[in-house]
Design a protein around this motif. Structure first.
Motif, PDB file in Angstrom:
ATOM      1  N   MET A 219      -6.666  -7.707  39.007  1.00  0.00           N
ATOM      2  CA  MET A 219      -5.776  -8.521  38.173  1.00  0.00           C
ATOM      3  C   MET A 219      -6.414  -8.886  36.827  1.00  0.00           C
ATOM      4  SD  MET A 219      -3.701  -8.658  40.684  1.00  0.00           S
ATOM      5  CE  MET A 219      -3.500  -8.952  42.437  1.00  0.00           C
ATOM      6  N   VAL A 220      -7.740  -8.998  36.827  1.00  0.00           N
ATOM      7  CA  VAL A 220      -8.423  -9.577  35.669  1.00  0.00           C
ATOM      8  C   VAL A 220      -8.193  -8.779  34.385  1.00  0.00           C
ATOM      9  CG1 VAL A 220     -10.657 -10.240  34.713  1.00  0.00           C
ATOM     10  CG2 VAL A 220     -10.121 -10.768  37.097  1.00  0.00           C
ATOM     11  N   PRO A 221      -8.510  -7.466  34.316  1.00  0.00           N
ATOM     12  CA  PRO A 221      -8.287  -6.739  33.061  1.00  0.00           C
ATOM     13  C   PRO A 221      -6.818  -6.630  32.686  1.00  0.00           C
ATOM     14  CG  PRO A 221      -9.778  -5.527  34.519  1.00  0.00           C
ATOM     15  CD  PRO A 221      -9.150  -6.615  35.332  1.00  0.00           C
ATOM     16  N   ILE A 222      -5.955  -6.604  33.702  1.00  0.00           N
ATOM     17  CA  ILE A 222      -4.514  -6.470  33.427  1.00  0.00           C
ATOM     18  C   ILE A 222      -3.970  -7.723  32.756  1.00  0.00           C
ATOM     19  CG2 ILE A 222      -2.243  -6.253  34.509  1.00  0.00           C
ATOM     20  CD1 ILE A 222      -3.634  -4.512  36.671  1.00  0.00           C
ATOM     21  N   ILE A 223      -4.256  -8.867  33.327  1.00  0.00           N
ATOM     22  CA  ILE A 223      -3.728 -10.122  32.771  1.00  0.00           C
ATOM     23  C   ILE A 223      -4.388 -10.450  31.435  1.00  0.00           C
ATOM     24  CG2 ILE A 223      -3.655 -12.623  33.140  1.00  0.00           C
ATOM     25  CD1 ILE A 223      -3.077 -11.995  36.101  1.00  0.00           C
ATOM     26  N   GLU A 224      -5.700 -10.250  31.337  1.00  0.00           N
ATOM     27  CA  GLU A 224      -6.370 -10.542  30.067  1.00  0.00           C
ATOM     28  C   GLU A 224      -5.898  -9.594  28.970  1.00  0.00           C
ATOM     29  OE1 GLU A 224     -10.555 -12.481  31.761  1.00  0.00           O
ATOM     30  OE2 GLU A 224     -10.544 -10.412  31.000  1.00  0.00           O
ATOM     31  N   GLY A 225      -5.683  -8.328  29.304  1.00  0.00           N
ATOM     32  CA  GLY A 225      -5.227  -7.365  28.308  1.00  0.00           C
ATOM     33  C   GLY A 225      -3.794  -7.545  27.885  1.00  0.00           C
ATOM     34  N   ALA A 226      -3.063  -8.397  28.623  1.00  0.00           N
ATOM     35  CA  ALA A 226      -1.683  -8.714  28.254  1.00  0.00           C
ATOM     36  C   ALA A 226      -1.578 -10.059  27.539  1.00  0.00           C
ATOM     37  CB  ALA A 226      -0.791  -8.723  29.500  1.00  0.00           C
ATOM     38  N   GLY A 227      -2.707 -10.721  27.316  1.00  0.00           N
ATOM     39  CA  GLY A 227      -2.703 -11.989  26.595  1.00  0.00           C
ATOM     40  C   GLY A 227      -2.799 -13.218  27.465  1.00  0.00           C
TER      41      GLY A 227
END
Length: 269
Positions: A219-227
């Motif tokens: 979840m971490v790179p996905i949510i951070e990369g979406a703002g």
């Protein structure tokens, strides 16, 4: 760390999840009109033969593609966990939903470097939706860039939570307050909820107890990369070594507000 290298790693990971998606879709069709056998593990969670087959497939493909990388999986544990690069696998996140035929279960695959997640994939086979996050890059859903939505106040937030049952006793007062203070709640959507948060469809996802690295690293790179912002309940970054709490918010201001709320409810043992 070269972006090109991470993109190469992510492409191979996606090719592997192409295979797991087909396996899970075939199994869904096979059991569409009947039940699915499972056994109960020592931690009282269910596991099916398909959980095991999916993880075996992923492990075999990763070992072939990245012989120097470590692997940590839900069903078969760790191999070379102290390597610089470690893949983290949850073959079916939402096994109970899979058993019940509710199509929100998915495969989670993450790559950690020195314990920090740098690649994340959420693949939901039944609806053919796949989120991909790469550190430093915009996250995507089915190849299209995505963004979280603005929601600065808990009173306006649509909140998701995977399961109320495993919430730790010391966290329940703060957890119950979030449930009552948020605008709406949805339950039991497993990893799909975190993908929807990254896409701007959910504002807040909170879980306590029953979570481990295989559940949240992707979840971490996905949510951070979406703002968005995702940490544990104390604002610490989620790594391979974090404990069993997650706070994810599409809006960093909402995330900060939720952490303040949780801090105002001291642990009650």
């Amino acid at each position: 760390m070269q972006t090109q290298q991470l993109q190469h790693f992510a492409q191979i990971a996606e090719s592997i999840t192409d295979q797991t998606r087909q396996l899970l879709k075939q199994e869904r069709q096979r059991y569409l009109y009947g039940g699915r056998e499972f056994v109960t593990k020592d931690d009282l969670s269910p596991v099916t033969v398909i959980d095991q087959q999916v993880e075996q497939l992923i492990r075999e493909q990763l070992t072939q593609a990245f012989p120097g990388h470590g692997i940590l999986g839900e069903e078969y544990g760790a191999e070379a966990q102290n390597e610089e690069w470690v893949w983290v696998i949850d073959p079916i996140d939402g096994t109970k939903q899979f058993i019940a035929g509710v199509p929100v279960y998915g495969t989670l695959l993450a790559l950690c470097r020195h314990g920090r997640p740098v690649i994340g994939i959420i693949d939901i086979p039944a609806v053919e939706e796949r989120w991909v996050g790469i550190a430093g890059q915009p996250s995507t859903l089915n190849g299209h860039p995505i963004r979280t939505r603005s929601c600065q106040q808990l009173a306006d937030a649509l909140m998701s939570t995977s399961n109320t049952e495993p919430v730790l006793a010391e966290h329940r007062p703060g957890y119950n307050h979030l449930l009552s203070a948020s605008k709406w709640r949805i339950y039991g959507v497993a990893c799909y909820a975190y993908g929807c948060l990254a896409s701007g469809r959910i504002d807040l996802s909170v879980d306590s107890g029953g979570m481990r690295e295989v559940d949240y690293c992707a979840m971490v790179p996905i949510i951070e990369g979406a703002g968005g912002k995702i940490t544990d309940w104390y604002g610490e970054p989620l790594t391979m070594y974090s404990q069993s709490t997650v706070v994810a918010a599409g809006d960093p201001q909402l995330h900060a507000q939720v952490l303040d709320v949780l801090a105002s409810y001291p642990a009650s043992f």
